[in-house]
Design a protein around this motif. Structure first.
Motif, PDB file in Angstrom:
ATOM      1  N   GLN A   1       0.851  -1.184   0.000  1.00 37.23           N
ATOM      2  CA  GLN A   1       0.000   0.000   0.000  1.00 37.23           C
ATOM      3  C   GLN A   1       0.888   1.236   0.000  1.00 37.23           C
ATOM      4  O   GLN A   1       1.967   1.216   0.593  1.00 37.23           O
ATOM      5  N   ARG A   2       0.400   2.311  -0.610  1.00 36.68           N
ATOM      6  CA  ARG A   2       1.138   3.570  -0.502  1.00 36.68           C
ATOM      7  C   ARG A   2       1.155   4.012   0.940  1.00 36.68           C
ATOM      8  O   ARG A   2       0.175   3.867   1.656  1.00 36.68           O
ATOM      9  N   GLY A   3       2.280   4.529   1.367  1.00 36.21           N
ATOM     10  CA  GLY A   3       2.413   4.971   2.745  1.00 36.21           C
ATOM     11  C   GLY A   3       3.068   6.336   2.824  1.00 36.21           C
ATOM     12  O   GLY A   3       3.394   6.942   1.796  1.00 36.21           O
ATOM     13  N   ARG A   4       3.228   6.797   4.049  1.00 40.45           N
ATOM     14  CA  ARG A   4       3.915   8.071   4.310  1.00 40.45           C
ATOM     15  C   ARG A   4       5.035   7.793   5.294  1.00 40.45           C
ATOM     16  O   ARG A   4       4.958   6.887   6.113  1.00 40.45           O
ATOM     17  N   MET A   5       6.069   8.590   5.212  1.00 39.41           N
ATOM     18  CA  MET A   5       7.195   8.417   6.134  1.00 39.41           C
ATOM     19  C   MET A   5       6.723   8.467   7.583  1.00 39.41           C
ATOM     20  O   MET A   5       7.233   7.746   8.431  1.00 39.41           O
ATOM     21  N   SER A   6       5.724   9.297   7.844  1.00 42.52           N
ATOM     22  CA  SER A   6       5.239   9.429   9.222  1.00 42.52           C
ATOM     23  C   SER A   6       4.540   8.155   9.712  1.00 42.52           C
ATOM     24  O   SER A   6       4.320   7.995  10.907  1.00 42.52           O
TER      25      SER A   6
ATOM     26  N   SER B   1      13.139  13.575  -4.618  1.00 44.19           N
ATOM     27  CA  SER B   1      11.908  14.077  -4.000  1.00 44.19           C
ATOM     28  C   SER B   1      10.656  13.441  -4.602  1.00 44.19           C
ATOM     29  O   SER B   1       9.574  13.562  -4.038  1.00 44.19           O
ATOM     30  N   ASN B   2      10.767  12.741  -5.720  1.00 43.54           N
ATOM     31  CA  ASN B   2       9.606  12.133  -6.377  1.00 43.54           C
ATOM     32  C   ASN B   2       9.318  10.708  -5.921  1.00 43.54           C
ATOM     33  O   ASN B   2       8.401  10.091  -6.418  1.00 43.54           O
ATOM     34  N   TYR B   3      10.107  10.183  -5.019  1.00 46.09           N
ATOM     35  CA  TYR B   3       9.926   8.800  -4.604  1.00 46.09           C
ATOM     36  C   TYR B   3       8.651   8.635  -3.787  1.00 46.09           C
ATOM     37  O   TYR B   3       8.301   9.472  -2.976  1.00 46.09           O
ATOM     38  N   GLN B   4       7.981   7.507  -4.023  1.00 53.69           N
ATOM     39  CA  GLN B   4       6.790   7.130  -3.270  1.00 53.69           C
ATOM     40  C   GLN B   4       7.161   5.982  -2.329  1.00 53.69           C
ATOM     41  O   GLN B   4       7.904   5.082  -2.706  1.00 53.69           O
ATOM     42  N   LEU B   5       6.622   6.014  -1.122  1.00 52.07           N
ATOM     43  CA  LEU B   5       6.843   4.960  -0.142  1.00 52.07           C
ATOM     44  C   LEU B   5       5.709   3.944  -0.242  1.00 52.07           C
ATOM     45  O   LEU B   5       4.539   4.318  -0.312  1.00 52.07           O
ATOM     46  N   TRP B   6       6.064   2.673  -0.253  1.00 50.65           N
ATOM     47  CA  TRP B   6       5.094   1.578  -0.286  1.00 50.65           C
ATOM     48  C   TRP B   6       5.401   0.650   0.886  1.00 50.65           C
ATOM     49  O   TRP B   6       6.571   0.377   1.176  1.00 50.65           O
ATOM     50  N   VAL B   7       4.369   0.166   1.580  1.00 49.25           N
ATOM     51  CA  VAL B   7       4.553  -0.731   2.720  1.00 49.25           C
ATOM     52  C   VAL B   7       3.638  -1.943   2.598  1.00 49.25           C
ATOM     53  O   VAL B   7       2.564  -1.886   1.997  1.00 49.25           O
ATOM     54  N   ARG B   8       4.087  -3.048   3.169  1.00 51.26           N
ATOM     55  CA  ARG B   8       3.250  -4.257   3.276  1.00 51.26           C
ATOM     56  C   ARG B   8       3.336  -4.717   4.711  1.00 51.26           C
ATOM     57  O   ARG B   8       4.411  -5.054   5.208  1.00 51.26           O
ATOM     58  N   LEU B   9       2.197  -4.718   5.385  1.00 49.12           N
ATOM     59  CA  LEU B   9       2.151  -5.054   6.806  1.00 49.12           C
ATOM     60  C   LEU B   9       1.541  -6.434   7.073  1.00 49.12           C
ATOM     61  O   LEU B   9       1.626  -6.916   8.189  1.00 49.12           O
TER      62      LEU B   9
END
Length: 180
Positions: free
Chosen positions: A129-134, A171-179
């Motif tokens: 899923q798309r995520g945020r650094m926070s 600066s254009n990078y998107q963060l993705w996470v899998r939990l």
């Protein structure tokens, strides 16, 4: 060295590689990354270290390295996907998906950063899923930032011509996470 034969011409190897002969693969990894300005692999020493120390998957076609992906440990049990590279001639045939899917199967929590739409679609198919650094634990974020600082210094030292390119697009990078 564990390997899986996908076809008579294609073989997957699981890293880390402790055997002698990794130096040849390190040269091939550097060559594979040579024309990819976003990648930080810039010397045989760095490539050999990655092959010896990190869990990953390598794809060899008739004995020649054509693809690679690695997982880098962060803190709190998190792993970060990094250095996913497929030789230009082997792209758009599902090799990246095969490498990445086999490496991340059954693993969580995972994170990846990208600015490449094709990789974003692949991560979405693999339940990221798309995520945020926070959204990340502070220790994971600190580990990522430390790694990127080291990587930036290595890039500046070994490939100074690519450093400006890296800064321009970072600066254009998107963060993705899998939990799960």
């Amino acid at each position: 060295m564990r390997s899986h034969i996908i076809s008579p011409a294609l073989q997957l190897l699981h890293t880390p590689l402790a055997e002698p002969g990794g130096d040849g693969l390190a040269r091939e990894l550097v060559e594979l990354c040579r024309y990819e300005p976003d990648l930080h692999i810039s010397s045989l020493r760095i490539a050999a270290s990655i092959l010896r120390a990190y869990e990953g998957q390598l794809a060899l076609h008739r004995g020649t390295l054509v693809g690679a992906v690695f997982l880098y440990p962060r803190s709190a049990g998190w792993l970060e996907i990094g250095t996913l590279i497929i030789h230009r001639r082997y792209r758009a045939h599902g090799l990246g998906q095969l490498l990445l899917a086999s490496l991340v199967a059954g693993r969580t929590p995972l994170l990846g950063t990208t600015r490449i739409p094709g990789l974003e679609r692949l991560l979405a198919r693999l339940e990221f899923q798309r995520g945020r650094m926070s959204d990340l634990p502070q220790s994971v974020l600190a580990s990522m930032l430390l790694n990127r600082t080291r990587r930036g210094l290595q890039l500046l030292k070994h490939r100074p011509a690519h450093f400006g390119h890296q800064l321009r697009y970072s600066s254009n990078y998107q963060l993705w996470v899998r939990l799960h």
